[in-house]
Write a protein that holds these residues in place. Structure first.
Motif, PDB file in Angstrom:
ATOM      1  N   SER A 164      -2.885 -28.409  -1.349  1.00 47.34           N
ATOM      2  CA  SER A 164      -2.215 -28.609  -0.194  1.00 47.34           C
ATOM      3  C   SER A 164      -1.988 -29.998  -0.020  1.00 47.34           C
ATOM      4  O   SER A 164      -2.848 -30.683  -0.270  1.00 47.34           O
ATOM      5  CB  SER A 164      -2.910 -27.847   1.090  1.00 47.34           C
ATOM      6  OG  SER A 164      -2.544 -28.759   2.271  1.00 47.34           O
ATOM      7  N   PRO A 165      -0.675 -30.534   0.698  1.00 38.48           N
ATOM      8  CA  PRO A 165      -0.941 -31.964   0.711  1.00 38.48           C
ATOM      9  C   PRO A 165      -1.979 -32.410   1.832  1.00 38.48           C
ATOM     10  O   PRO A 165      -2.127 -33.687   1.489  1.00 38.48           O
ATOM     11  CB  PRO A 165       0.573 -32.186   1.421  1.00 38.48           C
ATOM     12  CG  PRO A 165       1.308 -30.817   1.448  1.00 38.48           C
ATOM     13  CD  PRO A 165       0.325 -29.952   1.218  1.00 38.48           C
ATOM     14  N   ASP A 166      -2.539 -31.839   2.539  1.00 36.94           N
ATOM     15  CA  ASP A 166      -3.424 -32.122   3.410  1.00 36.94           C
ATOM     16  C   ASP A 166      -5.018 -32.167   2.750  1.00 36.94           C
ATOM     17  O   ASP A 166      -5.968 -32.660   3.296  1.00 36.94           O
ATOM     18  CB  ASP A 166      -3.771 -31.220   4.553  1.00 36.94           C
ATOM     19  CG  ASP A 166      -2.394 -31.197   5.347  1.00 36.94           C
ATOM     20  OD1 ASP A 166      -1.848 -32.370   5.536  1.00 36.94           O
ATOM     21  OD2 ASP A 166      -1.989 -30.293   6.031  1.00 36.94           O
ATOM     22  N   THR A 167      -5.276 -31.597   1.568  1.00 46.74           N
ATOM     23  CA  THR A 167      -6.449 -31.499   0.617  1.00 46.74           C
ATOM     24  C   THR A 167      -6.972 -32.830   0.156  1.00 46.74           C
ATOM     25  O   THR A 167      -5.779 -33.534  -0.528  1.00 46.74           O
ATOM     26  CB  THR A 167      -6.455 -30.357  -0.327  1.00 46.74           C
ATOM     27  OG1 THR A 167      -6.006 -29.047   0.160  1.00 46.74           O
ATOM     28  CG2 THR A 167      -7.655 -30.354  -1.043  1.00 46.74           C
ATOM     29  N   PRO A 168      -7.717 -33.375   0.368  1.00 48.02           N
ATOM     30  CA  PRO A 168      -8.183 -34.776   0.065  1.00 48.02           C
ATOM     31  C   PRO A 168      -8.488 -34.501  -1.863  1.00 48.02           C
ATOM     32  O   PRO A 168      -8.595 -33.527  -2.108  1.00 48.02           O
ATOM     33  CB  PRO A 168      -9.387 -35.115   0.510  1.00 48.02           C
ATOM     34  CG  PRO A 168     -10.085 -33.765   1.072  1.00 48.02           C
ATOM     35  CD  PRO A 168      -9.048 -32.881   1.429  1.00 48.02           C
TER      36      PRO A 168
END
Length: 147
Positions: A22-26
């Motif tokens: 996900s784009p939010d996953t670091p």
């Protein structure tokens, strides 16, 4: 006859979707992203030979982490490492060597008082140092140094 286009099974399609980050996953953490203090503490749990091996992994480990790790290793064990001699170009190599010597023949304090200490080294030799109180006349036999 024309066949219908091949479709993926719903199970494979959902697995492919789940694998995409996900784009939010670091991004995954890297070892060197950890705080320096934590890395030094982890290294200090290794023996000197293993710390020397870690120093060979990369310049970053060699330049800072190995030096601090071996110093902390010695401090936690009560060892005082000698200064790097002139002409010794590698501080990590010198400290690891000195630490191995300390570990293989550590002094053991047998007794201590206000003005004296007695040690037994790793080979069983007894050494003492100290002096009589200043208000007494010189008495070398007080510490076993006399006749």
């Amino acid at each position: 006859s024309m066949s219908a286009p091949c479709c993926r099974s719903p199970r494979l399609a959902s697995a492919a979707t789940a694998a995409a980050p996900s784009p939010d996953t670091p991004p995954p953490a890297r070892l060197l992203d950890l705080p320096t203090e934590l890395l030094v503490r982890a290294l200090s749990r290794c023996d000197p030979a293993d710390i020397a091996r870690v120093a060979a992994v990369s310049l970053l480990f060699h330049a800072s982490l190995a030096l601090e790790g071996i110093r902390l290793w010695a401090q936690e064990r009560g060892f005082e490492l000698p200064a790097q001699p002139e002409g010794e170009s590698c501080a990590v190599r010198w400290l690891c060597f000195a630490a191995l010597l300390c570990e293989s023949n550590p002094p053991a304090r047998a007794a201590a008082g206000e003005r004296h200490s007695v040690f037994i080294d790793g080979e069983g030799r007894l050494s003492s140092c100290g002096s009589a109180p200043s208000y007494l006349p010189p008495q070398p036999e007080l510490l076993g140094h006399g006749e």
